[in-house]
Design a protein around this motif. Structure first.
Motif: not given
Lengths: 325, 313
Positions: A182, A189, B184-187, B189-190, B212, B215-217, B220-221
């Motif tokens: 993850s 990204i 939305q994951m990219a949005k 994160s951006a 999913g 967690s992969a956006s 976890m940031l």
């Protein structure tokens, strides 16, 4: 006539084409010494029929059939494309912390004389040994770290980035989770949104969920004609929402995964046409189309400042969404 | 009385039947809750008083977004934002039912109008931007509304220079919105990049479950990532992994403690200590070299640069 005639892998909807091909082959062999005009005419007629039929079949494919083409075992992968896209390809390896993932490859390529780009893409491998080494195109966290390292290299030297995406998804495995699948995807990204060199992402086969998006945060997102790009595999979606994997064709329809659908929804920027009968029938022609498209977009992106490139990308992804207010 | 009369005793009143005032079976079952972890039966009211934590084994039950707000945010300081951003059906998605119907059912089930509640409030006096995910709303899945609400929350935080806390609880990206959900994951994160550029703190709190696309956006940031005890956190679901690798997974696989051990998160904190910890973290980051309007650590420089008391040697 086409690669298809000696291909070992035939999709269901290609069967009428194969039958026709066999007929042509038979006729050509049996009449190799026959100089009669009518035999030649009938062969030519059959050939014409073949091309027409192929055109008709390939322009009326259902989403789940396109998925089959996207997953075709003879579909070109990154290491096939780079041979045709430019010269002086040098593959670079490793994530610099203990691994060299086979599912993501990358390196330097001279796209045009004097125009070096960094290419990063998925590799599924040919033959069982290679496929295992590439983990069937499903990266581990180290694959994403390797990609990020190459992106930073490109940024450091002011080189444009081309990504070629064809993955079922990030690998769902024990070690992958232990090593932070993850987090690796999330960081890629985010870091891609910040890159200040032109980034062009091309979905060439399967754009499988987060594992694909981790290479697809780009100034331009393009798709090969028969590629698919989806939040979840239709099989996975069907298993959850229809409670049976057998409904995957319905899920493929509902999810809107084809290049046409995604262009209509304005979620990708352009469709790159494939060779007739799919990219697996003619690698070099498909690569030529890809190259033409890359160059036309780079023509615009290379005129932008590093800050503009970052801002444009940031805004592009900020604005995706469909809601009412 | 003769002995045999004792056995001839007959009830003079009719037997007691459950009256309407008495609790129904359903209410009775709601009165008590069984802990899925230690199987103890707990009085529900007591469980609620204890922030839905089992008093015997510390199992953290899932907590609704508004209950979390009540617990975390100082009384009368909560101001919800983005309520008017509502889901649409861009793909005209239909599975066994229409997406619109799934949304209506989710609203009823969860009491929220989407899978995240966003707003601004104070935590121990510190004004903070909050995003709190609602798992019962379609599995806390992220579609366009979740992405947009997080983006606007962060934009507001940038404008008002606030730290951001997001409590995640989600199965991942929402399938019904297809690629819109994935993006939305990219949005998110951006927008977190912008938050970082503005030197604003993002605390990511992971609650059970976080998987999913979430967690992969953004989840976890976090600048600092905190998880509740024994929460399940991962990229792929355990069933998918078992099917892929064809072996049984270790018992603690994908738990908070497992992630801590594997260097993926900073802290595992009991819900009871969450407010205290979060406040402490915000406080520790409140005066920095990049503070407004000038270096807030300037004042300390003079103190630090004082010569040490000279030794007698």
């Amino acid at each position: 006539m086409s690669k298809k005639s000696n291909s070992s892998f035939v999709l269901d909807f290609e069967k009428p084409l194969i039958t026709l091909l066999q007929e042509i082959d038979k006729l050509e062999q049996s009449s190799s010494k026959d100089e009669r005009q009518e035999v030649k005419l009938s062969i030519n007629g059959l050939k014409e029929q073949f091309f027409e039929l192929r055109e008709r079949i390939y322009s009326n494919l259902e989403p789940h059939q396109r998925l089959q083409i996207a997953r075709h075992p003879e579909r070109p992968y990154t290491l096939d494309f780079v041979k045709d896209l430019g010269t002086n390809w040098i593959e670079l390896h490793g994530d610099r912390s203990g691994h060299d993932d086979g599912a993501i490859v990358g390196g330097l390529l001279e796209l045009e004389p004097g125009l070096t780009v960094v290419v990063v893409g998925n590799e599924k491998g040919r033959g069982i040994k290679e496929k295992q080494r590439c983990n069937f195109g499903m990266p581990q966290p180290s694959g994403y770290k390797k990609a990020l390292r190459l992106f930073k290299h490109a940024e450091n030297f002011g080189l444009p980035i081309i990504t070629l995406i064809d993955t079922p998804g990030a690998y769902p495995g024990l070690e992958a989770e232990a090593n932070g699948q993850s987090g690796a995807i999330a960081v890629n990204i985010q870091e891609m949104t910040n890159l200040k060199v032109p980034v062009i992402a091309i979905i060439t086969g399967e754009g499988g969920s987060g594992g694909a998006l981790a290479l697809a945060v780009a100034n331009r997102v393009l798709m090969l004609e028969h590629a698919v790009y989806s939040v979840i595999s239709p099989e996975g979606c069907a298993a959850i929402l229809w409670r049976t994997r057998e409904k995957s064709a319905d899920a493929a329809n509902a999810l809107k995964i084809t290049s046409n659908d995604l262009l209509n929804l304005k979620l990708i920027d352009e469709i790159i046409p494939e060779a007739q009968g799919g990219a697996h029938n003619n690698y070099s022609q498909t690569s030529a189309n890809i190259k033409k498209s890359i160059l036309s977009h780079l023509g615009i992106l290379l005129k932008m400042s590093p800050e503009e490139l970052k801002e444009e990308k940031m805004n592009k992804f900020r604005n995706y969404g469909a809601f009412s207010e | 009385m003769r002995l045999k009369d004792l056995f001839n005793f007959k009830r003079k009143t009719r037997p007691i039947k459950p009256s309407q005032e008495m609790i129904s079976e359903q209410e009775l079952s709601e009165l008590w809750t069984q802990c899925p972890s230690c199987k103890t039966t707990i009085y529900t009211a007591e469980l609620k008083n204890n922030l839905m934590i089992c008093s015997k084994c510390e199992h953290h039950f899932r907590l609704s977004a508004y209950d979390r707000i009540e617990h975390l945010v100082d009384a009368d300081t909560w101001e919800e934002i983005n309520c008017s951003i509502k889901p649409s059906n861009p793909l005209k998605f239909v599975d066994l039912k229409k997406y619109e119907d799934s949304i209506e059912a989710a609203k009823k089930r969860s009491g929220s109008n989407e899978a995240i509640v966003t707003g601004v409030g104070k935590i121990d006096g510190f004004e903070t931007a909050f995003g709190i995910m609602e798992f019962p709303f379609l599995g806390g899945s992220m579609g366009s509304v979740v992405g947009e609400r997080i983006a606007r929350l962060c934009e507001l935080a940038i404008e008002r220079k606030l730290p951001v806390i997001i409590i995640s609880s989600s199965g991942g990206a929402r399938m019904h919105e297809g690629l819109f959900s994935l993006l939305q994951m990219a949005k998110t994160s951006a927008i977190l990049s912008k938050l970082r550029e503005n030197k604003l703190l993002f605390l990511s709190v992971l609650a059970d479950p976080t998987y999913g696309g979430v967690s992969a956006s953004f989840a976890m940031l976090g600048d600092i990532i905190i998880a509740e005890p024994k929460a399940k956190i991962g990229f792929a679901g355990p069933r998918v992994i078992e099917e892929t690798i064809r072996q049984k997974l270790p018992k603690d696989f994908q738990t908070s403690e497992y992630l801590l051990e594997h260097g993926q998160i900073d802290l595992v904190i009991s819900r009871k200590k969450l407010k205290e910890t979060v406040t402490q973290l915000i406080k520790l980051h409140s005066k920095t070299l990049y503070g407004n309007p000038t270096n807030e650590l300037n004042g300390f420089a003079d103190i630090i640069s004082q010569p040490l008391v000279s030794s007698s040697v």
